[in-house]
Scaffold this motif. Structure first.
Motif, PDB file in Angstrom:
ATOM      1  N   ASN A   1       9.305   5.274   0.643  1.00 14.00           N
ATOM      2  CA  ASN A   1      10.634   5.592   0.143  1.00 14.00           C
ATOM      3  C   ASN A   1      11.615   5.516   1.276  1.00 14.00           C
TER       4      ASN A   1
ATOM      5  N   GLU B   1      14.988  16.065  11.077  1.00 14.57           N
ATOM      6  CA  GLU B   1      14.459  15.997   9.713  1.00 14.57           C
ATOM      7  C   GLU B   1      12.939  16.187   9.706  1.00 14.57           C
TER       8      GLU B   1
ATOM      9  N   ASN C   1      25.336  13.242   1.692  1.00 14.46           N
ATOM     10  CA  ASN C   1      24.312  12.194   1.726  1.00 14.46           C
ATOM     11  C   ASN C   1      22.897  12.736   1.595  1.00 14.46           C
TER      12      ASN C   1
ATOM     13  N   GLY D   1      23.999   9.740   7.626  1.00 16.03           N
ATOM     14  CA  GLY D   1      22.600  10.122   7.787  1.00 16.03           C
ATOM     15  C   GLY D   1      21.700   9.013   7.288  1.00 16.03           C
ATOM     16  N   ARG D   2      20.405   9.228   7.390  1.00 15.78           N
ATOM     17  CA  ARG D   2      19.439   8.202   7.005  1.00 15.78           C
ATOM     18  C   ARG D   2      19.534   7.841   5.535  1.00 15.78           C
ATOM     19  N   THR D   3      19.951   8.812   4.722  1.00 12.05           N
ATOM     20  CA  THR D   3      19.875   8.614   3.289  1.00 12.05           C
ATOM     21  C   THR D   3      21.217   8.196   2.693  1.00 12.05           C
ATOM     22  N   PHE D   4      22.164   7.876   3.557  1.00  8.31           N
ATOM     23  CA  PHE D   4      23.470   7.480   3.069  1.00  8.31           C
ATOM     24  C   PHE D   4      23.357   6.253   2.157  1.00  8.31           C
ATOM     25  N   ILE D   5      24.079   6.290   1.051  1.00  6.93           N
ATOM     26  CA  ILE D   5      24.032   5.191   0.095  1.00  6.93           C
ATOM     27  C   ILE D   5      25.048   4.122   0.488  1.00  6.93           C
ATOM     28  N   ASP D   6      24.563   2.943   0.820  1.00  4.00           N
ATOM     29  CA  ASP D   6      25.475   1.858   1.134  1.00  4.00           C
ATOM     30  C   ASP D   6      26.178   1.401  -0.128  1.00  4.00           C
TER      31      ASP D   6
ATOM     32  N   GLN E   1      14.555   6.629   0.860  1.00  4.28           N
ATOM     33  CA  GLN E   1      15.553   7.635   0.581  1.00  4.28           C
ATOM     34  C   GLN E   1      14.898   8.966   0.244  1.00  4.28           C
ATOM     35  N   THR E   2      15.470  10.015   0.758  1.00  4.52           N
ATOM     36  CA  THR E   2      14.978  11.343   0.469  1.00  4.52           C
ATOM     37  C   THR E   2      15.521  11.808  -0.871  1.00  4.52           C
ATOM     38  N   GLU E   3      14.626  12.218  -1.743  1.00  5.28           N
ATOM     39  CA  GLU E   3      15.061  12.686  -3.061  1.00  5.28           C
ATOM     40  C   GLU E   3      14.967  14.199  -3.123  1.00  5.28           C
ATOM     41  N   LYS E   4      15.937  14.800  -3.733  1.00 11.68           N
ATOM     42  CA  LYS E   4      15.861  16.229  -4.069  1.00 11.68           C
ATOM     43  C   LYS E   4      15.042  16.365  -5.345  1.00 11.68           C
ATOM     44  N   ASN E   5      14.473  17.527  -5.493  1.00 16.41           N
ATOM     45  CA  ASN E   5      13.770  17.770  -6.781  1.00 16.41           C
ATOM     46  C   ASN E   5      14.678  18.497  -7.746  1.00 16.41           C
TER      47      ASN E   5
ATOM     48  N   ALA F   1       8.241   9.471   9.522  1.00 13.58           N
ATOM     49  CA  ALA F   1       9.505   8.754   9.450  1.00 13.58           C
ATOM     50  C   ALA F   1      10.634   9.773   9.365  1.00 13.58           C
TER      51      ALA F   1
ATOM     52  N   TYR G   1      31.711  10.053  -4.585  1.00 10.94           N
ATOM     53  CA  TYR G   1      30.724  10.196  -3.503  1.00 10.94           C
ATOM     54  C   TYR G   1      31.355   9.840  -2.158  1.00 10.94           C
TER      55      TYR G   1
ATOM     56  N   THR H   1      21.402  10.914  -4.165  1.00  9.59           N
ATOM     57  CA  THR H   1      20.624   9.713  -3.943  1.00  9.59           C
ATOM     58  C   THR H   1      21.115   8.682  -4.955  1.00  9.59           C
TER      59      THR H   1
ATOM     60  N   ASN I   1       8.851  12.073   0.314  1.00  6.70           N
ATOM     61  CA  ASN I   1       9.708  11.316   1.254  1.00  6.70           C
ATOM     62  C   ASN I   1       8.863  10.360   2.073  1.00  6.70           C
TER      63      ASN I   1
ATOM     64  N   SER J   1       0.813  -1.212   0.000  1.00  4.86           N
ATOM     65  CA  SER J   1       0.000   0.000   0.000  1.00  4.86           C
ATOM     66  C   SER J   1       0.843   1.257   0.000  1.00  4.86           C
TER      67      SER J   1
ATOM     68  N   SER K   1       4.397   0.506   1.352  1.00  6.47           N
ATOM     69  CA  SER K   1       5.509   0.998   0.527  1.00  6.47           C
ATOM     70  C   SER K   1       5.918   2.368   1.007  1.00  6.47           C
TER      71      SER K   1
END
Lengths: 474, 474, 474, 474
Positions: free
Chosen positions: B468, B54, C53, B316-321, B470-474, B49, C19, C57, D474, A45, B466
């Motif tokens: 996201n 944030e 980060n 941070g939360r959005t760090f890319i592993d 990851q936080t996306e920039k616009n 979340a 990165y 993304t 987000n 969802s 569902s």
């Protein structure tokens, strides 16, 4: 509000079809939306505040995955702006099987049902009708042999106007209130997938052919075993379709109870021309829902139809309303006259309805400034004299201008030369002859198909949810 | 997870204090957070979340307004990533009065309670323990004369380790599980405002002076009438504080059951030095929670303390592993050795705990590459041999390395010269002498204070939400 | 600010390595960041305000694609907050070939160069030094036979302290200012890829082995033909590394001019212990950059090292500073004392530097409230007496506390028992003996390696760019 | 693209008026937008990719502050999607005074000018025409006594079709290309504020009265000294307004060169009815820009006008286009037939233009499926036979369907019964008689008012800017 569902197969992208279906139903609710995909009994969802194209991105849609069924909803904003928390479908984990529920409409006896449920131990997190509906169905489920039996029993308790779509692990169940106040229909795609929608316009968009409207009080179950209609033991009452669906709510390209909405509106314009004729040079419509009736008025009266007002089509959720400290006028920003059409002319302006009358004065001024010589306002709805209990946002009598003023007094207030309303007896002739057994026009004539709501004062102190009204860029 | 609450007056900004309180408790939960402000019985709430800084912006915090009380929560992520929907506090509209509930911990008999509630008609929207807690309390409320009586009765049904904060229109109620497994304390500000927090470090931040820990099974009610402790009729059992709070969970600047967490950790290092001495040149700690014990080990052994590993503080939360297709190593990105400290040296590396052992191998390699001659790993926790039922993320026996290998085998696996664990008898000596009556060290010694969970298989097919990641920039 | 570059091959993910490299350099600039990937002469770029980060993304990083080279930058905030528009690398389309330019540092004769360029017809869109650098290089390019020749000529015009990375379609060019004020080094990976970085800590993270520092005034060209050093015709002057790199700017795990930053800081603490000894019970460091010196002070003095202050590690860009209407104290929110460490003790607090002295008073109060009996502040930097022209944010003399007060007066102001600074002669002994030929310590002793800036008043009315300082959720 | 500017006083909110002005011009560019406010010579700016109501929030608009002047722009997307970096107005810091420049249009000799500028030392960061315009003006400024003199000289060098608005600290300067290809006009508000706009529809919205169109090659300077028109020494050539402004580009409620766009379109429909009559039952328009011509066709032919196609009005920037793996059809999602209007009917469908013909086939199928008996397509533009050099997105001959097929062949391809185009001689009669001296209809007849572009291959390898095309929640 609107519901949309699809019962298909995993080879089709049901989430994608639901996205486009909801997009076609966006006019019924702009506050929030949501989709639930059912993949062999596992529900995925996503829902949030915002328009369909704002909430769902490629990534989110892909994240919902594939499945056999999907369920969606668009929801309109309510005064308390709990847009995100009120987003549907509602998801329920339950010992008798999980459910996703999506609704369009209003439960009249909400307060009584909720009080009763709370005294039995239920707790409520929202003030959304769907939470009461969910509790009633779930409690009936404990004493029923199937989910459809539970829905049937629940519908005897739920008084109001509504369309329901309920998804269980194996079934998609559509139900329409006892009087058929709110529309609900289904169609089929070439490969046998069923599509259920509040309005038929969404069927076209996803490539489905219209099959039929769901009947008042009927329950239709879509499952691996095909389509099963349940009418026996159901709470079926005489049909009373909300006539405002024809006048304002639905899209002109939808067909409800076998009648094209566009045609119903055009007919309203024709009746209006007969009831309130006037000598004039041009007939213009207030965009968008006044255009169909304006064409009808022009055709009936023989006065040429013209494009008199242009509506800015880029209004979005985050548009900044001009406040007190700016000179711009809200109506001007959204509507601009085509001077060439009205300059030096006697103009008939057809609008869909006059509820509070606040914008009429401003539109009349716009047209006068553009050079209109005479302005005759014609409303394709009758005078609003009563509140609506079934989900249409018609306020209390104190707010309704027609409760206080005559058409002549209104004309003077608006600065118009005359004001004319559709005669109330004509609203019963808007639909296709012989197919609809009846309408609800309670807002015009006070004849309600059900009892009214009792205010038990439950929601007065409901929890306020802080949300940003505006999307910020970083 | 952590709870934070304040019972004050409208002249103070309770939302702001809760923001800073939660910020000090952020280490206990990074997945989601929320605040509810109570303004004369009207609740204003925001949760989402994300980290505290944030989720809450100036605008959102201001939107919560002023009030007499506030309640907050930080929540950790669960495997099913329903971070937004699991955010607390939970809000309840109910005929007996609305409630906001925030918890830290785990209900062991969750499945049994939920099944029972569902069979009585309750519906569930999340798989968060707090929803079961809310239902149990609300049902008791229907047959109790006050909310605190309902909480007291509910606590006989709720088996597990937890701290609870419950806000009603008039009261803020703090409760700690029957064994005091999870910490909870309160303090007071100069002007008489009460502050309740999972850890004392958050009291300091908002200018409150520590008063005392809540007792196991005790209920403390904060209201206009002051502070009222309820112990009579309560489900009070012998104290069994989770000893892992000292070893890992809590912040070193907190004081729990009258013992400084920093001091408890330093003591662990000292005991470790006595139990597993080794000739070496430098003692280094694995940042951050191994540093205190490393200082203790150094002090006890007389071997110099050094800065051997630098932790990147910008995770941070959005760090890319780093995934499979890149050469970067996750451990390397977060930790970098200070070559100067370890080159040519015999190094003692003090870590807080060894659960699965996956990072040990990599850290040993980092230090070897930086020139360390010998590497002796010392764990300031004993061997993990049993799962935890009370909220600590210690997995099943199959995942626990100490269930399968001896310290000598581990040393070989990690590439280290030796591995030593804190003797299990020493964990009972970490706290202040004479103040704590007992600890839960079940993960080390298998002595559980309560019965274990029964798996009724209820959640297997819970709804997937569902979101996201990851936080996306616009 | 920091630069990072990689010259590799398309089989490696150069964007990903950049990165992680920038992530390791994040401490040098938190306002904005950017990456440019060079794929056979086609440049793909992304840059924005925010932490590494936050800005990058998975999708954005993937969107940069693969390439042979990449270039990155992290940038610190300037007072005018044009964070997004100032983000680097700067991209240039030019008839002689496109360029991407990334810099760390400050051009002293910025105003004169810019005025001269404007009078020749150049236009400027930012107040970022890199735009002047780009114009100077591009103009030289028109009269040079290669991009490296243009860079060499440009460096005679650019007065200041800086590290430069310039990417042309075929080459990656590294250059360090004439005095080597700012650090710049390179390393190599097993498969022959070259990595260039402001600090060596970023080499480790991406698996590269340190090769050497770039020399003052040297240009190093990385291309298909390998590594070429250009020193002939270059503007090379005596080395004057900014000593503040050791004291504060760099990460302790970096090695600059053959000296470990951690060791330099530890040495500072040792010198400090000799210069300003005092009887005490514990030595604590102000996190994070005072910790190394505190260990050195403890080791030299024989007084035990302790963990006295805990820093909250969740501070992010969007953190809400407590304003006037709340009781919370900014220092308290970020730093909390470990009471157990300082209660009843004579405490030596080692801090990295005292510029304005504003936080000292608050930290002293924190420690007093936690029970410290005596507090002796020791600064591992000497007194700041002069502004910095080369990029360190040391303000005018009017702001520098050491220009106005003696250590004794400061102790009184802070509420401390004594204050001691590192003797200025000791800063020249912080590095490795015999390897660095000289330092710039102008902020302490006024001995500037270059002429100072002339204020021609050009930027006074530069365009203000509105940007959101805070990230809002929707 | 469109420009909008206001020269007023600080007591008015010029940023807010510019916001509403740009909103009215949104149809001319949806890719990016920006506003610059001039407060006594200090410029405050904000620009970004997105629609006006997406980019500007209350907070951002308030952040621009008050000022005497403001300048704005909406920009359309280009194939390389550098939407954010191409956003205007362009800001320039310069020794002769800062400037903000906003443009609508296309410079034909862009490549030659840019090459020349680069060889003189200029550097370019974008591929936006406005950067070349800015450089040309700034260079002329160095050898001119005023900014208006510099603009006048620059206009001799800039070949193409454009409208320019240039803001200096003291003046707002409007200029229209030598042939007046692109529209530009100004108006005045009651209190003496001047408003300049690409189209008159934006004047109405902000309460300004239309004064006049700017002449071809004319420069109009708005300053404290009032309005000054500069025609002397200007590059004024015979008027050649782009006739596609009437057919498609402009809003129907705008008036250009004294002729209502709506009326011009209606006239096109009337000419079409005369040129290509056919027996039919209903005339429908393709929304939105085919509606005016359809009304004209209906009026001239006497065949009733009908609402035949409904356009979904919620299309936003982030709408997900159906891809290959879904069954939904892009045209169906945006357009839905009103079956009642076309079923069993002979339908005339009036569209604004047929460029590639790709959507015609789909719309014809939609109408056939809805039951239309005959379908006659009428295009209110003539056949496109030539590319446009002045900013209209008419592609190369290879893409133009009319270069390859006759109307009869097209009818067969589309599945229509007939296809008819507006005769090219009629386009010269669309405007008001006697007021416009000439039109550019080069796309129809090949008669270009200027020389064509020379491709010097400069942009082939321009830097690619990675940007997210889609807004993510987000």
């Amino acid at each position: 509000m609107a519901v949309f569902g699809i019962f298909g197969s995993k080879t089709e992208n049901v989430a994608s079809s639901t996205y486009y279906g909801l997009y076609a139903l966006q006019h019924r609710g702009q506050a929030s939306c949501g989709i639930v995909v059912n993949d062999d009994g596992v529900f995925h969802s996503y829902k949030d505040a915002g328009l369909v194209n704002e909430v769902f991105t490629h990534r989110i849609l892909d994240g919902l995955g594939l499945g056999q069924m999907a369920l969606g909803n668009v929801h309109y904003g309510t005064s308390d702006t709990k847009d995100r928390i009120n987003a549907e479908p509602m998801l329920i984990n339950h010992v008798k099987g999980r459910l996703a529920i999506s609704h369009d409409g209003k439960i009249v006896n909400y307060d009584e049902l909720r009080l009763d449920l709370e005294l039995q131990g239920s707790i409520f997190h929202t003030s959304n009708d769907v939470e009461v509906i969910s509790n009633v169905i779930t409690r009936e489920r404990l004493v029923s042999s199937s989910i459809e039996e539970a829905v049937c029993k629940a519908m005897y308790k739920l008084v109001g106007g509504y369309a329901l779509l309920i998804m269980s692990p194996q079934k998609l169940i559509a139900a329409r209130d006892q009087n058929g106040l709110h529309p609900l229909c289904y169609g089929v795609r070439d490969d046998g997938e069923y599509v259920i929608s509040s309005e038929s316009c969404a069927l076209n968009v996803v490539g489905a052919t219209f099959v039929r409207d769901i009947e008042p009080g009927e329950i239709v179950v879509f499952s691996k075993d095909g389509v099963k209609s349940i009418r026996e033991h159901c709470n079926q009452k005489p049909e009373r379709l909300c006539v405002f669906e024809y006048i304002y709510t639905s899209r002109p390209d939808s067909v409800i109870n076998n009648c094209s909405v566009h045609l119903a509106r055009k007919r309203a314009g024709m009746f209006l021309a007969k009831a309130h004729p006037v000598e004039a040079d041009v007939v213009i419509g207030a965009p968008d829902s006044g255009l169909d009736a304006a064409i009808g008025y022009a055709e009936e009266s023989g006065i040429p139809y013209g494009l008199g007002l242009i509506k800015n089509k880029y209004i979005g959720r985050t548009f900044i309303d001009p406040g007190q400290n700016v000179r711009e006028d809200k109506v001007k920003i959204k509507l601009n006259p085509v001077a060439e059409t009205v300059k030096g002319k006697r103009v008939i302006l057809v609008d869909d309805s006059i509820v509070r009358g606040t914008t009429c004065t401003r539109v009349v001024k716009l047209l006068r400034d553009a050079g209109a010589k005479e302005i005759h306002i014609r409303s394709s709805a009758p005078e609003f004299l009563n509140p609506c209990y079934y989900g249409t946002d018609i306020g209390s009598k104190a707010e309704l201008i027609a409760c206080k003023y005559t058409p002549e007094e209104m004309a003077k207030m608006f600065g118009a030369d005359s004001v004319g309303f559709l005669p109330v007896e004509d609203v019963f002739k808007l639909g296709a002859s012989g197919t609809c057994k009846g309408y609800c026009a309670a807002c015009f004539n006070g004849d309600y198909p059900t009892e009214g709501p009792k205010d038990l004062g439950l929601n007065k102190f409901d929890i306020k949810i802080s949300e940003n009204k505006q999307t910020e860029k970083n």
